[in-house]
Design a protein around this motif. Structure first.
Motif, PDB file in Angstrom:
ATOM      1  N   LYS A   1     -11.213 -10.521   3.950  1.00  0.00           N
ATOM      2  CA  LYS A   1     -10.083 -10.249   4.858  1.00  0.00           C
ATOM      3  C   LYS A   1     -10.329 -10.903   6.212  1.00  0.00           C
ATOM      4  CE  LYS A   1      -8.027  -7.680   1.818  1.00  0.00           C
ATOM      5  NZ  LYS A   1      -7.072  -6.661   2.117  1.00  0.00           N
TER       6      LYS A   1
ATOM      7  N   ARG B   1      -2.146  -9.904  -0.638  1.00  0.00           N
ATOM      8  CA  ARG B   1      -1.022  -9.275  -1.307  1.00  0.00           C
ATOM      9  C   ARG B   1      -1.088  -9.614  -2.785  1.00  0.00           C
ATOM     10  NH1 ARG B   1       0.781  -5.194   0.957  1.00  0.00           N
ATOM     11  NH2 ARG B   1       2.940  -5.128   1.623  1.00  0.00           N
TER      12      ARG B   1
ATOM     13  N   HIS C   1       0.515   5.488  -1.632  1.00  0.00           N
ATOM     14  CA  HIS C   1       0.630   6.825  -1.032  1.00  0.00           C
ATOM     15  C   HIS C   1       1.316   7.815  -1.982  1.00  0.00           C
ATOM     16  CE1 HIS C   1      -0.792   5.400   2.821  1.00  0.00           C
ATOM     17  NE2 HIS C   1       0.187   4.555   2.945  1.00  0.00           N
TER      18      HIS C   1
ATOM     19  N   THR D   1       1.273   1.498  12.635  1.00  0.00           N
ATOM     20  CA  THR D   1       2.186   1.092  11.554  1.00  0.00           C
ATOM     21  C   THR D   1       1.732   1.680  10.221  1.00  0.00           C
ATOM     22  OG1 THR D   1       3.011  -0.876  12.648  1.00  0.00           O
ATOM     23  CG2 THR D   1       2.978  -0.955  10.275  1.00  0.00           C
TER      24      THR D   1
ATOM     25  N   GLY E   1       5.870   2.755  14.430  1.00  0.00           N
ATOM     26  CA  GLY E   1       6.752   1.640  14.081  1.00  0.00           C
ATOM     27  C   GLY E   1       7.088   1.642  12.608  1.00  0.00           C
TER      28      GLY E   1
ATOM     29  N   VAL F   1       0.710   4.331   7.396  1.00  0.00           N
ATOM     30  CA  VAL F   1       1.301   5.620   7.041  1.00  0.00           C
ATOM     31  C   VAL F   1       0.172   6.635   6.823  1.00  0.00           C
ATOM     32  CG1 VAL F   1       2.635   6.831   5.264  1.00  0.00           C
ATOM     33  CG2 VAL F   1       3.349   4.548   6.029  1.00  0.00           C
TER      34      VAL F   1
ATOM     35  N   PHE G   1       9.102  -0.631   9.682  1.00  0.00           N
ATOM     36  CA  PHE G   1       9.615  -1.974   9.399  1.00  0.00           C
ATOM     37  C   PHE G   1       9.433  -2.875  10.621  1.00  0.00           C
ATOM     38  CE2 PHE G   1      13.279  -4.803   7.859  1.00  0.00           C
ATOM     39  CZ  PHE G   1      12.558  -5.312   6.798  1.00  0.00           C
TER      40      PHE G   1
ATOM     41  N   THR H   1      -4.358  -0.245   8.935  1.00  0.00           N
ATOM     42  CA  THR H   1      -5.310   0.127   7.877  1.00  0.00           C
ATOM     43  C   THR H   1      -4.544   0.736   6.700  1.00  0.00           C
ATOM     44  OG1 THR H   1      -5.544   2.231   8.997  1.00  0.00           O
ATOM     45  CG2 THR H   1      -7.208   0.577   9.488  1.00  0.00           C
ATOM     46  N   GLY H   2      -5.208   0.897   5.564  1.00  0.00           N
ATOM     47  CA  GLY H   2      -4.541   1.424   4.377  1.00  0.00           C
ATOM     48  C   GLY H   2      -3.904   2.789   4.590  1.00  0.00           C
TER      49      GLY H   2
ATOM     50  N   GLY I   1      -4.566  -6.211   5.616  1.00  0.00           N
ATOM     51  CA  GLY I   1      -3.942  -6.287   4.288  1.00  0.00           C
ATOM     52  C   GLY I   1      -2.629  -7.028   4.430  1.00  0.00           C
ATOM     53  N   GLY I   2      -1.686  -6.711   3.523  1.00  0.00           N
ATOM     54  CA  GLY I   2      -0.383  -7.374   3.552  1.00  0.00           C
ATOM     55  C   GLY I   2       0.343  -7.188   4.875  1.00  0.00           C
ATOM     56  N   ILE I   3       0.108  -6.088   5.556  1.00  0.00           N
ATOM     57  CA  ILE I   3       0.796  -5.859   6.830  1.00  0.00           C
ATOM     58  C   ILE I   3       0.026  -6.515   7.978  1.00  0.00           C
ATOM     59  CG2 ILE I   3       1.829  -4.103   8.341  1.00  0.00           C
ATOM     60  CD1 ILE I   3       2.869  -4.022   5.427  1.00  0.00           C
TER      61      ILE I   3
ATOM     62  N   ASP J   1     -11.688  -5.707  10.071  1.00  0.00           N
ATOM     63  CA  ASP J   1     -11.636  -5.272   8.667  1.00  0.00           C
ATOM     64  C   ASP J   1     -13.056  -5.288   8.116  1.00  0.00           C
ATOM     65  OD1 ASP J   1      -9.019  -5.230   6.477  1.00  0.00           O
ATOM     66  OD2 ASP J   1     -11.062  -5.247   5.664  1.00  0.00           O
TER      67      ASP J   1
ATOM     68  N   HIS K   1       0.823  -1.215   0.000  1.00  0.00           N
ATOM     69  CA  HIS K   1       0.000   0.000   0.000  1.00  0.00           C
ATOM     70  C   HIS K   1       0.862   1.272   0.000  1.00  0.00           C
ATOM     71  CE1 HIS K   1      -4.210   1.504   0.803  1.00  0.00           C
ATOM     72  NE2 HIS K   1      -3.494   2.606   0.857  1.00  0.00           N
ATOM     73  N   SER K   2       2.100   1.171   0.460  1.00  0.00           N
ATOM     74  CA  SER K   2       2.915   2.392   0.567  1.00  0.00           C
ATOM     75  C   SER K   2       3.132   3.062  -0.792  1.00  0.00           C
ATOM     76  CB  SER K   2       4.254   2.095   1.242  1.00  0.00           C
ATOM     77  OG  SER K   2       4.020   1.688   2.571  1.00  0.00           O
TER      78      SER K   2
HETATM   79  N1  LIG Z   1       5.434   1.597   9.024  1.00  0.00           N
HETATM   80  C1  LIG Z   1       5.966   0.839   8.072  1.00  0.00           C
HETATM   81  O1  LIG Z   1       7.129   0.479   8.108  1.00  0.00           O
HETATM   82  C2  LIG Z   1       5.090   0.376   6.954  1.00  0.00           C
HETATM   83  C3  LIG Z   1       5.563  -0.567   6.039  1.00  0.00           C
HETATM   84  C4  LIG Z   1       4.705  -1.006   5.038  1.00  0.00           C
HETATM   85  C5  LIG Z   1       3.434  -0.500   4.923  1.00  0.00           C
HETATM   86  N2  LIG Z   1       3.024   0.438   5.808  1.00  0.00           N
HETATM   87  C6  LIG Z   1       1.675   0.987   5.767  1.00  0.00           C
HETATM   88  O2  LIG Z   1       0.803   0.056   6.367  1.00  0.00           O
HETATM   89  C7  LIG Z   1      -0.514   0.294   5.864  1.00  0.00           C
HETATM   90  C8  LIG Z   1      -1.135  -1.012   5.414  1.00  0.00           C
HETATM   91  O3  LIG Z   1      -0.476  -1.468   4.240  1.00  0.00           O
HETATM   92  P1  LIG Z   1      -1.029  -2.745   3.461  1.00  0.00           P
HETATM   93  O4  LIG Z   1      -0.102  -2.965   2.306  1.00  0.00           O
HETATM   94  O5  LIG Z   1      -1.301  -3.842   4.402  1.00  0.00           O
HETATM   95  O6  LIG Z   1      -2.429  -2.160   2.920  1.00  0.00           O
HETATM   96  P2  LIG Z   1      -3.693  -2.932   2.290  1.00  0.00           P
HETATM   97  O7  LIG Z   1      -4.404  -1.951   1.458  1.00  0.00           O
HETATM   98  O8  LIG Z   1      -3.248  -4.220   1.718  1.00  0.00           O
HETATM   99  O9  LIG Z   1      -4.574  -3.296   3.581  1.00  0.00           O
HETATM  100  C9  LIG Z   1      -5.260  -2.328   4.323  1.00  0.00           C
HETATM  101  C10 LIG Z   1      -6.485  -3.003   4.956  1.00  0.00           C
HETATM  102  O10 LIG Z   1      -7.094  -2.063   5.842  1.00  0.00           O
HETATM  103  C11 LIG Z   1      -8.494  -2.245   5.759  1.00  0.00           C
HETATM  104  N3  LIG Z   1      -9.133  -1.049   6.280  1.00  0.00           N
HETATM  105  C12 LIG Z   1      -9.237   0.174   5.708  1.00  0.00           C
HETATM  106  N4  LIG Z   1      -9.879   1.026   6.528  1.00  0.00           N
HETATM  107  C13 LIG Z   1     -10.183   0.321   7.657  1.00  0.00           C
HETATM  108  C14 LIG Z   1     -10.827   0.661   8.880  1.00  0.00           C
HETATM  109  N5  LIG Z   1     -11.288   1.886   9.113  1.00  0.00           N
HETATM  110  N6  LIG Z   1     -10.943  -0.310   9.817  1.00  0.00           N
HETATM  111  C15 LIG Z   1     -10.480  -1.555   9.602  1.00  0.00           C
HETATM  112  N7  LIG Z   1      -9.849  -1.915   8.465  1.00  0.00           N
HETATM  113  C16 LIG Z   1      -9.699  -0.986   7.507  1.00  0.00           C
HETATM  114  C17 LIG Z   1      -8.741  -2.515   4.294  1.00  0.00           C
HETATM  115  O11 LIG Z   1      -9.983  -3.161   4.089  1.00  0.00           O
HETATM  116  C18 LIG Z   1      -7.548  -3.414   3.955  1.00  0.00           C
HETATM  117  O12 LIG Z   1      -7.878  -4.782   4.139  1.00  0.00           O
HETATM  118  C19 LIG Z   1      -0.356   1.335   4.759  1.00  0.00           C
HETATM  119  O13 LIG Z   1      -0.591   2.618   5.297  1.00  0.00           O
HETATM  120  C20 LIG Z   1       1.102   1.209   4.411  1.00  0.00           C
HETATM  121  O14 LIG Z   1       1.624   2.365   3.796  1.00  0.00           O
HETATM  122  C21 LIG Z   1       3.825   0.884   6.814  1.00  0.00           C
END
Ligand SMILES: NC(=O)c1ccc[n+]([C@@H]2O[C@H](COP(=O)([O-])OP(=O)(O)OC[C@H]3O[C@@H](n4cnc5c(N)ncnc54)[C@H](O)[C@@H]3O)[C@@H](O)[C@H]2O)c1
Ligand SMILES: [Zn+2]
Ligand SMILES: [Zn+2]
Length: 382
Positions: free
Chosen positions: A235, A377, A45, A298, A325, A300, A327, A274-275, A208-210, A230, A41-42
């Protein structure tokens, strides 16, 4: 070398497949032939503008952030090494860590590689060495940026050796792509940033993937209840398959459920994956957390967002913690090989993470599927 890449020219526009020229690797750099790249998802952004650097910062740097090659979750094989590279040779398999680890800065040298000083280059879009570009548009030589010092939306890329984590020879590189960001970030969020303990109740908001990998981390830590939140049914079903004990569709339902299963004590840990991180949800997530509990953010947020809802009264008197957090607080050089060994031994799910595979040309479809909640993913296979 001539190659192609998915390039974003500006915010709110689709990824465009462009012909690219890659320079030879400079000092301390290597050329990597990628096996696969995850669709995190990053990179989205960059599209929505959440990760767009302010104009004055771009002016200060002296070059624009866009056009930029996306992708920061990849792995492959080293095909060329630049002058002075000592840790890698042609033929080595590597996972590309989205956060570089130099090994010698104050953070790296004290076991906090996720805070490596080279992280300052993550959204700048240039090589760590001298903020120069190795990626250029084939037709006119325009410099093109790379996401997280990597640019994995391309079959080949040039990266600094600080971004490369050498893999044992029997590790499949297509699977290793996933640990470059999503798996390690999610797993580490539970293990290191939340420090989930045996018998605890953990709420994971956003699967999601995280988030799905935060579940895998919480399972390994011995959590008693793992509550996945979710709005998407697929999911929630996936969360239960990965080890969540409960799955609900929103925070209101989570509040009622956590109250019930903990006899009102609430969860020791809550994790936001969340996204997009929204300041408006913090108070509701903190309400799920017990006395002395911790919430980890976690996700962004928009780079310019500063407003947060939060009961400071509860923060103080219930001694709660709200932490960030990156990574997952993991150490790439220790944790990436460790996670790949756990996969090889059947203790970490990677195959099940990939819902759909795409060709590079289908990257926009991959992101549409992510927005539509269809993918745990998505993966581009080269
Ligand atoms: N901090 C870090 O090091 C780091 C690293 C990677 C990704 N990220 C961030 O983590 C976040 C998630 O990434 P991802 O790839 O898993 O995204 P993704 O889009 O695969 O998953 C996000 C999930 O959140 C759910 N969602 C959205 N709004 C919601 C809500 N209000 N309540 C509950 N669930 C909700 C969506 O249905 C989806 O399943 C992104 O913001 C990404 O940029 C941060
Ligand atoms: Zn990522
Ligand atoms: Zn460092």
């Amino acid at each position: 070398m001539d190659t192609k890449a998915a390039v974003l020219w500006k915010t709110h526009s689709p990824w465009e497949i462009e012909e690219i020229t890659l320079d030879d690797p400079g000092p301390g750099e290597v050329t990597v032939e990628l096996a696969a790249s995850g669709l995190c998802h990053s990179d989205e952004h960059l599209v929505t503008g959440d990760m767009r650097m302010p104009d004055d910062m771009q002016e200060l740097l002296g070059f624009p952030q866009y056009p930029i090659i996306g992708g920061h979750e990849g792995a492959g094989t080293v095909v060329e090494v630049g002058p002075g590279v000592t840790s890698l040779a042609v033929g080595d398999n590597v996972a590309l860590s989205f956060i570089p680890s130099c090994g010698r800065c104050p953070s790296c040298s004290t076991g906090k590689q996720s805070l490596c000083d080279l992280g300052q280059f993550l959204i700048v879009g240039r090589q760590i060495a001298g903020l120069t570009a190795r990626h250029h548009l084939a037709k006119d030589g325009t410099d093109i940026g790379i996401m997280c010092c990597l640019g994995t939306f391309a079959p080949h890329t040039v990266v600094n050796e600080a971004s490369c984590i050498k893999l044992e020879d029997d590790i499949p590189t297509d699977k290793a792509a996933l640990v470059g960001c999503g798996v390690t970030t999610g797993w580490g969020t539970s293990v290191y940033r939340a420090q989930v303990q045996p018998g605890e109740t953990v709420v994971i908001v956003g699967i999601g993937g995280i988030g799905i990998n935060a579940i895998q981390g919480a399972v390994m830590c011995g959590a008693r209840h793992i509550v996945a939140v979710d709005p998407v049914q697929f999911k929630r079903d996936s969360a239960l398959q990965f080890g969540a004990t409960h799955a609900v569709s929103d925070l209101e339902e989570a509040f009622a459920l956590v109250g019930e299963i903990t006899w009102g004590a609430m969860a020791e840990k809550a994790i936001i994956t969340t996204g997009v991180a929204e300041g408006s949800m913090i108070a509701s997530v903190m309400a799920l957390v017990s006395k002395g509990g911790r919430c980890v953010v976690t996700s962004v947020a928009d780079i310019a967002a500063t407003e947060v809802t939060l009961s400071l009264f509860e923060l103080t008197l219930m001694q709660k913690e709200l932490v960030g957090g990156i990574f997952g607080g993991a150490n790439a050089r220790r944790d990436i090989p460790r996670l790949m060994r756990l996969y090889k031994e059947g203790k970490l799910k990677l195959d099940e993470l990939v819902t759909t595979e795409y060709k590079l040309e289908d990257v926009n479809q991959g992101y549409q599927d992510m927005r539509d909640g269809k993918n745990l993913r998505g993966l581009i296979r080269y």
